[in-house]
Design a protein around this motif. Structure first.
Motif, PDB file in Angstrom:
ATOM      1  N   GLY A 234      -1.683   7.607  -0.323  1.00 16.92           N
ATOM      2  CA  GLY A 234      -2.280   6.876   0.784  1.00 16.92           C
ATOM      3  C   GLY A 234      -1.483   7.067   2.048  1.00 16.92           C
ATOM      4  N   ASP A 235      -1.755   6.257   3.063  1.00 14.34           N
ATOM      5  CA  ASP A 235      -0.954   6.325   4.272  1.00 14.34           C
ATOM      6  C   ASP A 235       0.350   5.563   4.037  1.00 14.34           C
ATOM      7  OD1 ASP A 235      -1.586   3.611   4.473  1.00 14.34           O
ATOM      8  OD2 ASP A 235      -3.045   3.908   6.073  1.00 14.34           O
ATOM      9  N   TYR A 236       1.229   5.578   5.043  1.00 16.55           N
ATOM     10  CA  TYR A 236       2.552   4.987   4.847  1.00 16.55           C
ATOM     11  C   TYR A 236       2.476   3.494   4.561  1.00 16.55           C
ATOM     12  CZ  TYR A 236       7.462   3.880   5.417  1.00 16.55           C
ATOM     13  OH  TYR A 236       8.741   3.431   5.188  1.00 16.55           O
ATOM     14  N   ALA A 237       1.590   2.809   5.252  1.00 18.73           N
ATOM     15  CA  ALA A 237       1.478   1.362   5.041  1.00 18.73           C
ATOM     16  C   ALA A 237       1.099   1.045   3.606  1.00 18.73           C
ATOM     17  CB  ALA A 237       0.449   0.775   6.004  1.00 18.73           C
ATOM     18  N   ALA A 238       0.185   1.843   3.051  1.00 16.82           N
ATOM     19  CA  ALA A 238      -0.277   1.583   1.686  1.00 16.82           C
ATOM     20  C   ALA A 238       0.813   1.856   0.661  1.00 16.82           C
ATOM     21  CB  ALA A 238      -1.516   2.425   1.387  1.00 16.82           C
ATOM     22  N   VAL A 239       1.452   3.026   0.764  1.00 21.48           N
ATOM     23  CA  VAL A 239       2.419   3.376  -0.285  1.00 21.48           C
ATOM     24  C   VAL A 239       3.712   2.574  -0.162  1.00 21.48           C
ATOM     25  CG1 VAL A 239       1.454   5.701  -0.550  1.00 21.48           C
ATOM     26  CG2 VAL A 239       3.408   5.350   0.985  1.00 21.48           C
ATOM     27  N   SER A 240       4.101   2.227   1.070  1.00 17.11           N
ATOM     28  CA  SER A 240       5.357   1.502   1.242  1.00 17.11           C
ATOM     29  C   SER A 240       5.267   0.072   0.747  1.00 17.11           C
ATOM     30  CB  SER A 240       5.798   1.517   2.709  1.00 17.11           C
ATOM     31  OG  SER A 240       4.877   0.837   3.531  1.00 17.11           O
ATOM     32  N   ASN A 241       4.046  -0.445   0.609  1.00 20.88           N
ATOM     33  CA  ASN A 241       3.853  -1.800   0.111  1.00 20.88           C
ATOM     34  C   ASN A 241       3.403  -1.838  -1.350  1.00 20.88           C
ATOM     35  OD1 ASN A 241       4.333  -3.645   2.469  1.00 20.88           O
ATOM     36  ND2 ASN A 241       2.776  -2.309   3.381  1.00 20.88           N
ATOM     37  N   ASP A 242       3.326  -0.665  -1.968  1.00 17.84           N
ATOM     38  CA  ASP A 242       2.936  -0.591  -3.371  1.00 17.84           C
ATOM     39  C   ASP A 242       4.142  -0.980  -4.231  1.00 17.84           C
ATOM     40  OD1 ASP A 242       2.441   0.399  -6.044  1.00 17.84           O
ATOM     41  OD2 ASP A 242       0.794   1.571  -5.200  1.00 17.84           O
ATOM     42  N   PRO A 243       4.038  -2.006  -5.063  1.00 20.63           N
ATOM     43  CA  PRO A 243       5.180  -2.442  -5.874  1.00 20.63           C
ATOM     44  C   PRO A 243       5.753  -1.343  -6.754  1.00 20.63           C
ATOM     45  CG  PRO A 243       3.425  -4.077  -5.944  1.00 20.63           C
ATOM     46  CD  PRO A 243       2.857  -2.880  -5.251  1.00 20.63           C
ATOM     47  N   ARG A 244       4.901  -0.446  -7.240  1.00 21.41           N
ATOM     48  CA  ARG A 244       5.392   0.648  -8.085  1.00 21.41           C
ATOM     49  C   ARG A 244       6.273   1.596  -7.287  1.00 21.41           C
ATOM     50  NH1 ARG A 244      -0.145   3.119  -9.735  1.00 21.41           N
ATOM     51  NH2 ARG A 244      -0.349   2.740  -7.483  1.00 21.41           N
ATOM     52  N   VAL A 245       5.893   1.832  -6.037  1.00 20.85           N
ATOM     53  CA  VAL A 245       6.674   2.720  -5.182  1.00 20.85           C
ATOM     54  C   VAL A 245       7.999   2.066  -4.815  1.00 20.85           C
ATOM     55  CG1 VAL A 245       6.737   3.923  -2.968  1.00 20.85           C
ATOM     56  CG2 VAL A 245       4.597   3.816  -4.289  1.00 20.85           C
ATOM     57  N   ILE A 246       7.944   0.792  -4.494  1.00 25.55           N
ATOM     58  CA  ILE A 246       9.171   0.067  -4.153  1.00 25.55           C
ATOM     59  C   ILE A 246      10.167   0.129  -5.298  1.00 25.55           C
ATOM     60  CG2 ILE A 246      10.121  -2.210  -3.630  1.00 25.55           C
ATOM     61  CD1 ILE A 246       7.431  -2.809  -2.192  1.00 25.55           C
ATOM     62  N   GLU A 247       9.669  -0.028  -6.512  1.00 20.32           N
ATOM     63  CA  GLU A 247      10.538   0.009  -7.682  1.00 20.32           C
ATOM     64  C   GLU A 247      11.066   1.410  -7.954  1.00 20.32           C
ATOM     65  OE1 GLU A 247      10.433  -0.939 -12.499  1.00 20.32           O
ATOM     66  OE2 GLU A 247       8.663  -1.292 -11.242  1.00 20.32           O
ATOM     67  N   ALA A 248      10.183   2.410  -7.881  1.00 19.62           N
ATOM     68  CA  ALA A 248      10.560   3.753  -8.289  1.00 19.62           C
ATOM     69  C   ALA A 248      11.287   4.534  -7.207  1.00 19.62           C
ATOM     70  CB  ALA A 248       9.310   4.545  -8.710  1.00 19.62           C
ATOM     71  N   TYR A 249      11.007   4.231  -5.945  1.00 18.24           N
ATOM     72  CA  TYR A 249      11.568   5.079  -4.888  1.00 18.24           C
ATOM     73  C   TYR A 249      12.300   4.280  -3.824  1.00 18.24           C
ATOM     74  CZ  TYR A 249      11.925   8.530  -1.168  1.00 18.24           C
ATOM     75  OH  TYR A 249      12.406   9.351  -0.196  1.00 18.24           O
ATOM     76  N   ILE A 250      11.591   3.455  -3.092  1.00 19.10           N
ATOM     77  CA  ILE A 250      12.207   2.755  -1.979  1.00 19.10           C
ATOM     78  C   ILE A 250      13.293   1.813  -2.467  1.00 19.10           C
ATOM     79  CG2 ILE A 250      11.804   1.210  -0.022  1.00 19.10           C
ATOM     80  CD1 ILE A 250       8.979   2.367   0.168  1.00 19.10           C
ATOM     81  N   GLY A 251      13.024   1.072  -3.526  1.00 20.99           N
ATOM     82  CA  GLY A 251      14.046   0.186  -4.071  1.00 20.99           C
ATOM     83  C   GLY A 251      15.258   0.938  -4.543  1.00 20.99           C
TER      84      GLY A 251
END
Length: 255
Positions: A234-251
């Motif tokens: 998705g766009d940045y807003a969508a993926v950056s707020n995805d809990p799975r992404v936060i856990e796997a990458y951003i977190g």
């Protein structure tokens, strides 16, 4: 999918998989890169981003799956054939010759399509026809004032700009950038980001990048990989707020 819809995507992969001795580095990746867009691949280390790049540019053959370029199946083609069709990977195929001038580096890149890249003995006058294009490419990346200097004397960020110029000499339709901000200071990150933004005006860019501020600024669409599979898109807003992404990458970046 209609014929018109098919032309909207310059690169597509279907079920793209790469196994190494039974280990799936990439597994069932369905990727669509829209024409004239900036598409980012992000994910933690070992997610399979570079392997996807290697598969698209045919550095590696896929274990399974199909790769389409402008609707044409290029799965069985070699790396050189894919590059000639217009898919070029920057910072990998481009080379800088430190003891040559900035302009000479770009001129050699322009000679590649004709197979005369290493005809160093040719006279300057015989290569004069390339001069306008050399100057145009150097102006594109902001190096026109450096053209007579040695490539070795350029600061690191400007060497990256020169690498982009040599890649652009191949006139790619699709430019794959593998971590273009790696090793750059803050000022150079801004300059190269601006340059990539300008280049995206008339070509498709697919990039792997860990700098999320750059991704948020440049990417029209983002694919997040984790353990070789697509986790989110998705766009940045969508993926950056995805809990799975936060856990796997951003977190993970904050740990």
């Amino acid at each position: 999918m209609t014929a018109q819809a098919a032309t909207d995507y310059v690169i597509e992969t279907h079920g793209l998989t790469k196994r190494f001795y039974g280990f799936a580095a990439v597994s069932g990746v369905d990727l669509r890169v829209r024409r004239n867009s900036v598409h980012a691949l992000i994910g933690p280390n070992g997610a399979g981003k570079t392997t996807v790049f290697n598969l698209i540019t045919k550095v590696l053959p896929p274990s399974e799956g199909v790769i389409l370029y402008n609707g044409e199946d290029i799965t069985a083609l070699g790396a050189a054939q894919v590059a000639r069709r217009g898919i070029v990977r920057s910072f990998q195929i481009s080379a800088i010759y430190p003891r040559m001038t900035v302009a000479e580096n770009v001129r050699i890149a322009l000679q590649r399509p004709s197979g005369t890249s290493f005809h160093f003995w040719k006279s300057e006058s015989s290569l004069a026809s390339l001069a306008p294009r050399v100057e145009e490419l150097l102006a594109t990346v902001g190096l026109e004032a450096d053209q007579s200097g040695l490539a070795s004397d350029l600061p690191y960020g400007r060497k990256r700009a020169l690498e982009l110029a040599t890649t652009l000499a191949l006139d790619p339709e699709v430019l794959l950038l593998d971590e273009p901000m790696a090793g750059l200071g803050h000022e150079d990150v801004d300059k190269i980001s601006d340059l990539i933004g300008r280049l995206a005006a008339n070509r498709t860019i697919l990039m792997v990048e860990h700098n999320l501020s750059v991704v948020s600024r440049l990417a029209d669409r983002i694919t997040v990989l984790a353990r070789g599979k697509i986790l989110a898109e998705g766009d940045y807003a969508a993926v950056s707020n995805d809990p799975r992404v936060i856990e796997a990458y951003i977190g993970g970046e904050d740990d």
